[in-house]
Every structure is written in structure tokens, then in C-alpha cells.
Design a protein around this motif. Sequence first.
Motif, PDB file in Angstrom:
ATOM      1  N   ILE A   1       0.860  -1.187   0.000  1.00  0.00           N
ATOM      2  CA  ILE A   1       0.000   0.000   0.000  1.00  0.00           C
ATOM      3  C   ILE A   1       0.895   1.236   0.000  1.00  0.00           C
ATOM      4  N   ALA A   2       0.513   2.234  -0.795  1.00  0.00           N
ATOM      5  CA  ALA A   2       1.209   3.521  -0.808  1.00  0.00           C
ATOM      6  C   ALA A   2       0.182   4.643  -0.832  1.00  0.00           C
ATOM      7  N   ILE A   3       0.484   5.733  -0.151  1.00  0.00           N
ATOM      8  CA  ILE A   3      -0.336   6.947  -0.187  1.00  0.00           C
ATOM      9  C   ILE A   3       0.395   7.973  -1.041  1.00  0.00           C
ATOM     10  N   SER A   4      -0.293   8.539  -2.025  1.00  0.00           N
ATOM     11  CA  SER A   4       0.355   9.470  -2.945  1.00  0.00           C
ATOM     12  C   SER A   4       0.839  10.717  -2.206  1.00  0.00           C
ATOM     13  N   GLU A   5       1.802  11.383  -2.824  1.00  0.00           N
ATOM     14  CA  GLU A   5       2.398  12.567  -2.200  1.00  0.00           C
ATOM     15  C   GLU A   5       1.363  13.664  -1.953  1.00  0.00           C
ATOM     16  N   ASP A   6       0.380  13.809  -2.855  1.00  0.00           N
ATOM     17  CA  ASP A   6      -0.652  14.832  -2.665  1.00  0.00           C
ATOM     18  C   ASP A   6      -1.786  14.364  -1.752  1.00  0.00           C
ATOM     19  N   GLN A   7      -1.670  13.120  -1.246  1.00  0.00           N
ATOM     20  CA  GLN A   7      -2.630  12.542  -0.300  1.00  0.00           C
ATOM     21  C   GLN A   7      -4.050  12.484  -0.874  1.00  0.00           C
ATOM     22  N   ARG A   8      -4.137  12.333  -2.176  1.00  0.00           N
ATOM     23  CA  ARG A   8      -5.443  12.179  -2.822  1.00  0.00           C
ATOM     24  C   ARG A   8      -5.685  10.761  -3.320  1.00  0.00           C
ATOM     25  N   SER A   9      -4.629   9.957  -3.398  1.00  0.00           N
ATOM     26  CA  SER A   9      -4.754   8.609  -3.934  1.00  0.00           C
ATOM     27  C   SER A   9      -4.111   7.589  -3.012  1.00  0.00           C
ATOM     28  N   LEU A  10      -4.657   6.392  -3.049  1.00  0.00           N
ATOM     29  CA  LEU A  10      -4.038   5.225  -2.420  1.00  0.00           C
ATOM     30  C   LEU A  10      -3.754   4.217  -3.519  1.00  0.00           C
ATOM     31  N   TRP A  11      -2.553   3.631  -3.488  1.00  0.00           N
ATOM     32  CA  TRP A  11      -2.162   2.595  -4.437  1.00  0.00           C
ATOM     33  C   TRP A  11      -2.088   1.260  -3.703  1.00  0.00           C
ATOM     34  N   LEU A  12      -2.661   0.227  -4.300  1.00  0.00           N
ATOM     35  CA  LEU A  12      -2.740  -1.109  -3.695  1.00  0.00           C
ATOM     36  C   LEU A  12      -2.137  -2.113  -4.674  1.00  0.00           C
ATOM     37  N   SER A  13      -1.091  -2.826  -4.244  1.00  0.00           N
ATOM     38  CA  SER A  13      -0.391  -3.717  -5.172  1.00  0.00           C
ATOM     39  C   SER A  13      -0.587  -5.182  -4.807  1.00  0.00           C
ATOM     40  N   MET A  14      -0.738  -5.988  -5.863  1.00  0.00           N
ATOM     41  CA  MET A  14      -0.705  -7.441  -5.733  1.00  0.00           C
ATOM     42  C   MET A  14       0.753  -7.898  -5.640  1.00  0.00           C
ATOM     43  N   GLU A  15       0.958  -9.071  -5.039  1.00  0.00           N
ATOM     44  CA  GLU A  15       2.309  -9.631  -4.983  1.00  0.00           C
ATOM     45  C   GLU A  15       2.658 -10.357  -6.279  1.00  0.00           C
ATOM     46  N   GLY A  16       1.677 -10.988  -6.884  1.00  0.00           N
ATOM     47  CA  GLY A  16       1.910 -11.729  -8.113  1.00  0.00           C
ATOM     48  C   GLY A  16       0.726 -11.607  -9.055  1.00  0.00           C
ATOM     49  N   ALA A  17       0.878 -12.175 -10.219  1.00  0.00           N
ATOM     50  CA  ALA A  17      -0.133 -12.073 -11.263  1.00  0.00           C
ATOM     51  C   ALA A  17      -1.367 -12.907 -10.939  1.00  0.00           C
ATOM     52  N   LEU A  18      -2.531 -12.418 -11.375  1.00  0.00           N
ATOM     53  CA  LEU A  18      -3.721 -13.258 -11.381  1.00  0.00           C
ATOM     54  C   LEU A  18      -3.465 -14.453 -12.316  1.00  0.00           C
ATOM     55  N   ARG A  19      -4.178 -15.539 -12.072  1.00  0.00           N
ATOM     56  CA  ARG A  19      -3.948 -16.735 -12.893  1.00  0.00           C
ATOM     57  C   ARG A  19      -4.160 -16.451 -14.380  1.00  0.00           C
TER      58      ARG A  19
ATOM     59  N   ARG B   1      -1.073  -6.533 -10.845  1.00  0.00           N
ATOM     60  CA  ARG B   1      -1.882  -5.312 -10.934  1.00  0.00           C
ATOM     61  C   ARG B   1      -1.672  -4.413  -9.710  1.00  0.00           C
ATOM     62  N   ILE B   2      -1.536  -3.114  -9.982  1.00  0.00           N
ATOM     63  CA  ILE B   2      -1.428  -2.086  -8.943  1.00  0.00           C
ATOM     64  C   ILE B   2      -2.583  -1.118  -9.157  1.00  0.00           C
ATOM     65  N   THR B   3      -3.483  -1.030  -8.173  1.00  0.00           N
ATOM     66  CA  THR B   3      -4.737  -0.292  -8.324  1.00  0.00           C
ATOM     67  C   THR B   3      -4.672   1.053  -7.617  1.00  0.00           C
ATOM     68  N   GLN B   4      -5.111   2.089  -8.300  1.00  0.00           N
ATOM     69  CA  GLN B   4      -5.191   3.431  -7.722  1.00  0.00           C
ATOM     70  C   GLN B   4      -6.608   3.683  -7.213  1.00  0.00           C
ATOM     71  N   TYR B   5      -6.714   4.124  -5.951  1.00  0.00           N
ATOM     72  CA  TYR B   5      -7.991   4.488  -5.334  1.00  0.00           C
ATOM     73  C   TYR B   5      -8.070   5.992  -5.140  1.00  0.00           C
ATOM     74  N   ASP B   6      -9.277   6.518  -5.229  1.00  0.00           N
ATOM     75  CA  ASP B   6      -9.553   7.886  -4.794  1.00  0.00           C
ATOM     76  C   ASP B   6      -9.744   7.852  -3.283  1.00  0.00           C
ATOM     77  N   LEU B   7      -8.914   8.576  -2.556  1.00  0.00           N
ATOM     78  CA  LEU B   7      -8.986   8.518  -1.096  1.00  0.00           C
ATOM     79  C   LEU B   7     -10.289   9.097  -0.555  1.00  0.00           C
ATOM     80  N   ALA B   8     -10.851  10.074  -1.238  1.00  0.00           N
ATOM     81  CA  ALA B   8     -12.081  10.699  -0.743  1.00  0.00           C
ATOM     82  C   ALA B   8     -13.265   9.738  -0.812  1.00  0.00           C
ATOM     83  N   SER B   9     -13.361   8.966  -1.886  1.00  0.00           N
ATOM     84  CA  SER B   9     -14.511   8.075  -2.068  1.00  0.00           C
ATOM     85  C   SER B   9     -14.215   6.618  -1.744  1.00  0.00           C
ATOM     86  N   GLN B  10     -12.927   6.275  -1.597  1.00  0.00           N
ATOM     87  CA  GLN B  10     -12.469   4.892  -1.388  1.00  0.00           C
ATOM     88  C   GLN B  10     -12.863   3.972  -2.540  1.00  0.00           C
TER      89      GLN B  10
END
Length: 407
Positions: A210-228, A244-253
Amino acid sequence: MNALSLSALVLLLAGCKTSPEPAHRPASTSTHSAVAVACHAPGSPALQLLGEQRWPLDTEWAGVPIGGLSSIDYNPADDSYYLVSDDRSAKDSARWYQARIRYDASGLQQVSITGQHYLQTPAGTPYPSSRTATADTAVPDPEALRLLPGGHSVVWSSEGDFARGFGPSLQQAALDGSWQKTWPLPALLQGPLQPETGRGPRNNMTLEGIAISEDQRSLWLSMEGALRQDGPLPRRGQIGGPLRITQYDLASQQPLRQIAYIPDALPKDNLLLPLIAINGVSEILADGPDHLLVLERAYVLGAGFSARLYRINTQQASDTLAIDTLQDAAYTPAHKELLLDFAQLGLRTVDNLEGMTWGPRLASGERVLLLVSDNNFNPAQVTQFLALVETPACATAPSSAGQSHRN
């Protein structure tokens, strides 16, 4: 990654050879590396070792072994660090620790636990172990934890309880551990969980960073490996399928977009023993407005752990959120820039590095990157804390072609 089977193999390989230590060991072995921060030329590491501390398996807090540390995050409000354990409520209920870490230009001086907080279910109870869990409750496998903007809540990921039919999840909790909400996952990351379908996430290869963007508007969520359906795991001489690494909007989740990342092939050969190995992304961290640091951690039986740190631009990759299957699909993965092969640091060993955060800068202004390893509660491993100092890029000569390293 809570690699229980991997731990057993490491134990077998090491012969369980450990030296006895006191049951309550307040101090840790440490390496202080007085760093004269020099510039680095293109092709040389952008990070140098500032210091290391290693805790043996019998290091305890409140009578419980400290281990399985799978993330680290810095809270500037009280100058403390949060470290989640992937214990799966086996030795104690699911929890994260609060710690104090001290370093300066002469090295990593102190790492000490100052408290702990139990993660709670929506019913307000501690999470059960596999021995006590009810049919409607997953046993958590916490792998990442970050403090949310505002400093009043944390978000944490679980890789899931596949054996009991529960997939990965992303949860939000108050600072006392009480449950607040469950964040929605893209449908492809939820399941199905049956290997025979050829689709869905792989057990123990799901929500790892998990990472929080520098502007604190996004959260990034990463998988460890590929989907099948996205491709195979890395092999000898063969890169892995895209994870896959997914970007979330922090305000709406809510998920906004998604990018693909290609993990390296297995870093070493295993010629003497049957090939038992993994390589995947164990953590991500924001590094500027449009960049992430990506930590790839590998294990090869007979060769041990290794790790590499990459930097990617999140804006120069295709949005894969709506692509059902990445294998044979048209997309642009994130471009990887190698910052550091941890083998270059001169460490005695590199352990199972899984957590990563920026700490306070040195007095001279350099950034400091802190990492922690998950010891899998395995006597053949240690809990390893690393402090790395960022080195500035060397200025180019006026007669050069004007090539410059990243800022």
C-alpha cells in the motif's frame, strides 16, 4: 507473504542452527555505517547503507515473540512507526506494533517497540486464529498497513484466508484498532479462489503493498503476483506475468484506475535442489507526484533471499482496470528503473524484506528510506531493519551531452 511452507524449507536447509539468546532481549545487533554522502554517477546505486539492526527470533513484547513484520509506516505527528505482523492470530491476536527508531549520519542507533494495537473485527472483537474462528469470520493475514491522511485511521490489507473460502480484503481501522469500514476491491482481485478455474488471485500472492500518494489524494494497492489469467509466476530465466497495482480515490475509497507491473525472472539458479522459489512485489511507496518505489523480494531454496528496488512512473502505463485478462492483451506496463540491488549493500545476508517507508531526513537534508523484514517466525531468519540514505546525482560536466539523473 506469510510463507509457512517456505519457512519449513528454510528451516530444513539451515538445520535449525541458532544460538540461544535471552528471552527478553531489549537490544539488537546493529551495524553503524558512518556515511559520507557522495553523489552517484549514472549506473551506480542511488541509495547507500546507513545502518542495520537484526533481531533474533526470541525478541519479545509483552511475552509474545515479535515477528512476521510485513510493513512499516512513519507517523510524523508523534515521531513513531507502525509495523503490522502477519501472525494470522497464531501467537497472539492480529496486531500492529508502535516503535521508535533513531538514526543520524553515523548510523542506525535504535529500534525499539513502544506499544501494540489489536486489529478488531466488525463485531468489535480481536481476530480469531484458525483454531477458534467461526464459519463467518476470516483469519486475517495482514501484509500492509498505512496511516491515512489526517492521522486518525489506518488502512490495512489481508491476503485472505483461502483455505476457509475467504479472499483478500482491504480494511480501515481507528488508531485503537477498532474496525471502521471495508474498502471495495475490483472484482478481478476478489476471486474466484479455485485453482481449477484458471482465474483469480493465487493463494499467498495477493494484496501485499500500500502507498499513499504525495498529494494525499490517492491510495495505491499492489498485488504480490499475477492473477492466474494474467500470466505465470516468475521462473528461471522467465519474467513473471503482469501483476496489478490499483489506484484508489482517497475521498470516495473507490478504485480509479489500474496499472500493470512485470516482475523479474527468478534472480538465481537452483541446480542442486528441486526448484522451490518465489519472486514478487512485497511493498510499494510513493516517491514524488507520479512515481512509486516498488520492492521486489525473491527467495530461491539453496540461495536464500534477495531484493531489488525499482522506481516506476504511474502515469506512463495503460489503465488495465477494465481488462479482464492481461495475457495476450494490448497494454503498456509500467517502465522500471532499477535503483538498488540489495546485494550491493555489503550486508551479511538480505532477509525477507517486506516493509518500506520514508523516515525524517538527516540534518544535512538527505532522505532516509527504512525497511523491515518478515522473519516468518523462523529460527533460520532474523527481523532485519535497514536504514538507507539517498545520494544526490552527480552534476554533469558542461561538455557532456546534458544527461541528468532523476530528481
